[in-house]
Design a protein around this motif. Sequence first.
Motif, PDB file in Angstrom:
ATOM      1  N   UNK A  47      42.443 -10.689  70.327  1.00  0.00           N
ATOM      2  CA  UNK A  47      41.880  -9.365  70.213  1.00  0.00           C
ATOM      3  C   UNK A  47      40.369  -9.399  70.355  1.00  0.00           C
ATOM      4  N   UNK A  48      39.810  -8.259  70.682  1.00  0.00           N
ATOM      5  CA  UNK A  48      38.390  -8.173  71.027  1.00  0.00           C
ATOM      6  C   UNK A  48      37.475  -8.770  69.969  1.00  0.00           C
ATOM      7  N   UNK A  49      37.802  -8.583  68.695  1.00  0.00           N
ATOM      8  CA  UNK A  49      36.912  -9.010  67.625  1.00  0.00           C
ATOM      9  C   UNK A  49      37.463 -10.179  66.801  1.00  0.00           C
ATOM     10  N   UNK A  50      38.518 -10.832  67.284  1.00  0.00           N
ATOM     11  CA  UNK A  50      39.159 -11.867  66.465  1.00  0.00           C
ATOM     12  C   UNK A  50      38.324 -13.141  66.330  1.00  0.00           C
ATOM     13  N   UNK A  51      37.407 -13.406  67.231  1.00  0.00           N
ATOM     14  CA  UNK A  51      36.565 -14.612  67.120  1.00  0.00           C
ATOM     15  C   UNK A  51      35.247 -14.348  66.418  1.00  0.00           C
ATOM     16  N   UNK A  52      35.024 -13.097  66.018  1.00  0.00           N
ATOM     17  CA  UNK A  52      33.734 -12.763  65.401  1.00  0.00           C
ATOM     18  C   UNK A  52      33.766 -13.056  63.904  1.00  0.00           C
TER      19      UNK A  52
END
Length: 390
Positions: free
Chosen positions: A385-390
């Motif tokens: 998902x777009x923010x899963x590595x943040x």
Amino acid sequence: MITLLRNVNVYSPTHLGMNDILIANDKIAAIAPAIHLSSDAVRIIDGQGLAAMPGLVDSLVHITGGGGEGGFHTRTPEMQLTEASLHGVTTVIGALGTDATTRSLEELVAKAKALNYEGISAYCYTGSYHLPPPTITGSVTKDIMLIDPIIGIGEVAIADHRSSQPTVNELAKVAAEARVGGMLSNKKGIVSIHTGDSEEKLQMLHRVVDESDIPAHQFYPTHINRNQSLLEAGKAWAQRGGYIDMTTSTNAQFIADGEIPAADAIAWCLQQGISAAQLTMSSDGNASLPVFDNQGHLIGLEVGKVASLFDAFSTLASTSGVSMEQAIRTVSTSPADILKLPTKGRLVAGSDADIVLFDATTFDIHHVFAKGQHMTQEGVALVKGTFEDL
């Protein structure tokens, strides 16, 4: 992109035996014992020793999180993409629950569109636990007709102290609106029903069918495995032509209080002669799982897990007297049919390339494809998902 899955034991859900599966873009192009392609552009994955099944269709997920019954700090978190994809879930249906005040339908639709962009298929329900229902357009019928991800209404609560205590007429009216909206937009217009643990059980649904022209199959009651008494009521509802859904997310307190594990409940229903076409399991993922005392006071709270759906499937498929085909139907084919998602729930040419490759002995997931995209491999997310590595 063209992908060829070689030497896989295919369950469509009907057992087709050893075959190759050809994926072209987002669709299954062909399934045959031997498919030979010479192009260097074809990606080949050897599935020797693995079984292939349709991606799981989870008919109840609180994709934007749910309202916690212990106050604002207990609002549950929204679902992330890999919470579904790593566990074979390639289609989710989002819903509001108790909290339609700090959680909105606009947010729900936006999250469904985000998940579709990120790689899986996501739909949602208008409404919430309560009647009259919240809507976006001011009308249940219009929401279903005019807003693409919305396929029905739910989860409307009955037999629960958190419900709006709806009358028969109120429930019949909203079901009629959903039915018309579904007919005019070629959607199901299903009415997802949250069933609580009061003694009323499913009596409200029987009264609606008895006192109106709404058929039993317009309703889709869930949480039917709360206890044996409700499961018996679910059997009677299914015998009337209705569908029943078991919840796979649970906790030790629920089981101690009499909840029946979802796989056990499905196995019991199959033994009672209920068709697998009427039986489904869903995770209730990201919902709050509140524990109340006898006075209705909250004494504990956990969070539902989308991962529980594949775990329950593996338990069911390992249960004596239950075939792999029946188990697959309850988590993929049957919910897809009930929700009128014709390109989901089957491995056939022309269907969406939602495919789970797994070891049929250990039930370890090796590969997950969603709309033809390789989402996970050997337990590692290839797409996040777009923010899963943040």
